[in-house]
Design a protein around this motif. Structure first.
Motif, short mmCIF file in Angstrom:
data_model
loop_
_atom_site.label_atom_id
_atom_site.label_comp_id
_atom_site.label_asym_id
_atom_site.label_seq_id
_atom_site.Cartn_x
_atom_site.Cartn_y
_atom_site.Cartn_z
N GLU A 86 -22.12 -12.23 33.00
CA GLU A 86 -22.23 -13.39 32.48
C GLU A 86 -23.52 -14.04 31.65
O GLU A 86 -24.46 -13.52 32.21
N LYS A 116 -29.50 -17.06 29.60
CA LYS A 116 -29.68 -16.16 30.78
C LYS A 116 -28.61 -15.42 31.34
O LYS A 116 -27.33 -15.74 31.30
N PHE A 174 -26.70 -13.08 33.95
CA PHE A 174 -26.44 -12.97 35.24
C PHE A 174 -25.45 -11.59 35.57
O PHE A 174 -24.37 -11.81 34.87
N GLY A 180 -23.86 -9.50 38.62
CA GLY A 180 -23.46 -9.44 39.99
C GLY A 180 -22.73 -7.97 40.39
O GLY A 180 -21.85 -7.57 39.82
N ILE A 192 -30.84 -11.79 35.49
CA ILE A 192 -30.88 -11.99 36.91
C ILE A 192 -30.03 -11.30 37.44
O ILE A 192 -28.75 -11.21 37.27
N PHE A 220 -27.68 -10.13 41.04
CA PHE A 220 -27.55 -10.44 42.59
C PHE A 220 -26.38 -9.38 42.77
O PHE A 220 -25.72 -8.96 42.55
N CYS A 255 -32.61 -10.69 42.81
CA CYS A 255 -32.32 -11.77 44.12
C CYS A 255 -31.56 -10.89 45.07
O CYS A 255 -30.30 -10.74 45.18
N LEU A 297 -30.39 -17.79 43.13
CA LEU A 297 -29.94 -17.87 41.77
C LEU A 297 -30.69 -19.00 40.92
O LEU A 297 -31.31 -18.84 40.04
#
Length: 705
Positions: A9, A14, A16, A18, A56, A58, A107, A195
């Motif tokens: 996403e 930014k 993200f 996952g 990022i 995670f 993360c 996050l």
């Protein structure tokens, strides 16, 4: 683009990403499909570098960031070239991630191991949660492998060579606090804020490690110093592994040889080493054990009737009772430790204190926790509080009449649903159960000594034990981080029954004129943690003699004892417990040398025998006896035997277990050797059992039963 294994996403400039998206498994791994999706996402990020402030990474899983590569993938690699290609595929993805010009932040909340940590190391920053589940490490060496996705290249650059070597060669995990201290993690946050706070790390912060750490890095950053570091590391590895394990030595070769290499050249060498190790028998055996251990965390054919055991008590203190009380206290059971007198209680408390003190010295426990755990143990001479217990473990003297009396009395002091167990190492659980009005809630629970070090626990069934009792005990053993094996009652149960030929045959060889040193050395060179005479000292020569008589009475001539034990006991040589056995021991229980008085008394060394023949003489009867435990339905499967011997007596893990070793050697060949010794040495001890004969004629294997 949509993905099945990863979420992707873009929000407020930014990205993200996952892991564990749409995944119903507890642990997220880098399987083939996940790696392919990750490759596509990394390439997508490259195409969007000018549009994004950073990326990022995670996990959607609460207690797992990435548990590493899917170990099942390794079994699809049939040649070294296959293994190398697999490693290079992962390296390519991680290199592209590392080469992103935008900030990237991993993360980490929960497990971050193997390929998971290698992935995180490819990011510009790593932040971790303060959750107790968070742990970072490269455990590949435990599977007979080298980290293959760039871990041996990137970790030294992140934390310095000494720390990296320590982590990679031992496979140890670091918690969040330690990860930050050594420089893997940039910061620690509450897991709920990872996050939100990750963008703070888009601007790389200054190295916050201590000045001492930086000085040490500078001091080790030259060729001469690195040579010394590798030399010391190699010496340490050889001392710990005795040269049996290939992976740590290969890791050292790759890392030392790559000191002056660039990334591309270094990673090619790492991938080649991975391919070579991956297809080797040793890595296959260690991966086999990994799956056995994972499988043991859930009971076969469980019916879901087990219940939680929260409060515990130990009947009998002393060394063993103190060890059991320590285990209960460690697991917050607020145990009661009951004994007949104060002296026994003092010995038990001393043992528990010693176990906890070791954790304090290793910095795995604070002094406050030490005090709290010790205070949780109630040492007493009566039955106060037993009505609140869920589990009682008996550890009194090995005498059937005394144990029966203790259980008959205890049964009147506890609730109807309290589970009662005996820690006996050899006495019949079936017979012991007769002392109870309700034997369905009774079973054997055999710990191995010392409790704090030995991982195996035998759960011994009898005819009337309930499924609820067995499942409850199994779940409790797993919860305490021990390895359970369910066995049916029989002389010596599982481990001691198979162990007896190991010690017995050593005595017969000694009587034939083979030296103690040659016998012990042959077993050590096979990979055993200690030779049979050293082990007998550890167990106690008096205890070994008593158990051997029980097993002989139950199983007959093939388990007949030699006369060595009797000779030793006549001179009161008991072993480590009174500092005099086949060897001598100091106050701390360390070997100081051979017991010359005993060695002079025993048969003189007059026969030279090859190391291979000594090994065959000792291990063939063990294999034969292991096969009879399957015939007698003491255990259900070969894996139960191998788990029991690896975690009960330290059978060399790199051989995969006694019965897996037999399978790899070929049952037909082993049968031929047994028949030769049956003719030349002893018919009773070496005649193959029916199962060996059947497998040999069918070209079968224990692991195919």
């Amino acid at each position: 683009m949509t993905y099945k294994r990863l979420s992707f996403e873009i929000k407020d400039k930014k990205a993200f990403v996952g892991f564990g998206y749409n995944c119903d498994k507890a642990m997220t791994v880098l399987d083939e499909e996940t790696l392919k999706e990750l490759q596509d996402i990394v390439e997508d990020l490259h195409s969007k570098e000018k549009e994004l402030d950073g990326a990022i990474f995670f996990s959607h899983k609460d207690r797992c960031f990435l548990a590493g590569a899917d170990i099942n993938l390794f079994d699809t690699m049939h040649t070294a070239a296959d293994g190398q290609a697999g490693a290079e595929a992962g390296q390519t993805i991680f290199n592209r991630l590392e080469d992103l010009k935008m900030p990237t932040v991993a993360c980490v909340n929960g497990v971050c191991l193997g390929g998971g940590l290698e992935f995180a190391l490819s990011c510009k920053s790593i932040i971790v949660s303060d959750d107790k589940s968070t742990g970072l490490g490269l455990p590949e060496v435990k599977l007979g492998l080298i980290p293959g996705f760039g871990g041996t290249y990137r970790l030294p650059k992140k934390v310095g060579l000494p720390t990296a070597l320590d982590m990679i060669l031992t496979g140890k995990n670091l918690n969040a606090k330690k990860a930050k201290k050594v420089g893997i993690a940039d910061e620690i946050y509450a897991k709920e804020r990872l996050l939100d706070l990750a963008p703070k790390h888009f601007k790389k912060k200054a190295d916050k490690r201590s000045m001492m750490d930086k000085v040490q890095d500078a001091a080790t950053d030259n060729v001469f110093t690195k040579k010394i570091i590798f030399q010391k590391a190699r010496e340490s590895v050889l001392k710990k592994t005795k040269g049996f394990y290939q992976a740590p030595l290969k890791i050292l070769d790759v890392m030392e040889g790559g000191v002056m290499k660039g990334r591309a050249s270094y990673l090619t060498t790492e991938a080649q080493a991975f391919g070579e190790l991956c297809i080797g028998e040793q890595s296959k055996n260690l991966r086999h054990i990994f799956f056995l251990m994972e499988g043991s965390k859930k009971m076969d054919d469980a019916k879901g009737v087990g219940r939680s055991l929260k409060r515990g008590a130990c009947l009998g203190a002393g060394t063993m009772g103190g060890g059991i009380a320590w285990l209960m206290a460690k697991n917050d059971m607020f145990p009661i430790m009951k004994d007949l007198n104060q002296h026994g209680l003092e010995l038990g408390l001393k043992q528990a204190s010693s176990n906890f003190s070791g954790a304090v010295k290793r910095k795995r426990m604070s002094k406050d926790d030490f005090e709290r755990k010790m205070r949780s143990i109630s040492a007493q001479t009566d039955y106060r509080g037993f009505e609140h217990t869920d589990l009682v473990i008996e550890a009194v003297v090995e005498n059937m009449d005394i144990k029966k009396k203790v259980f008959a009395e205890t049964e009147t002091k506890v609730r109807p649903d309290t589970i009662l167990t005996s820690n006996t190492s050899s006495l019949s659980i079936q017979e012991m159960s007769k002392a109870l009005e309700d034997s369905s809630r009774f079973a054997g629970l055999h710990f191995f000594n010392p409790v704090h070090m030995m991982p195996l626990v035998e759960i011994i069934k009898h005819d009337n034990v309930s499924d609820e009792t067995v499942e409850s005990l199994y779940n409790w053993v797993v919860k305490t981080k021990k390895t359970p094996v369910v066995v049916n009652d029989g002389p010596g149960f599982l481990v001691n029954r198979i162990l007896m030929p190991y010690m017995n045959e050593a005595g017969f060889l000694l009587e034939e004129g083979v030296s103690i040193k040659d016998i012990d050395d042959a077993c050590l060179n096979f990979g055993m943690p200690m030779g049979p005479f050293r082990l007998l000292d550890e167990v106690g020569i008096d205890v070994g003699d008593k158990v051997s008589k029980i097993i002989f009475d139950g199983l007959g001539a093939r388990l007949a004892s030699n006369g060595i034990g009797k000779q030793m006991l006549e001179k009161e040589f008991l072993g480590k417990k009174n500092s005099k056995g086949f060897y001598l021991y100091d106050e701390k229980g360390k070997v100081t040398g051979p017991n010359d008085e005993a060695w002079k008394m025993l048969p003189k060394a007059s026969k030279k025998m090859s190391e291979t023949e000594i090994q065959m003489r000792i291990f063939l009867p063990m294999i034969n006896e292991a096969a009879t435990t399957l015939e007698d339905k003491i255990v259900a499967k070969a894996k139960d035997v191998d788990l029991g011997l690896i975690f009960g007596i330290g059978f060399p893990p790199f051989r995969g277990g006694l019965l897996r070793y037999a399978d790899t050697q070929g049952i037909a060949r082993l049968k031929e050797e047994m028949l030769k010794f049956a003719d030349s040495v002893d018919k009773d001890r070496y005649t193959p059992c029916e199962l060996i004969n059947k497998l040999a004629s069918d070209n079968g294997k224990f692991y195919e039963l």
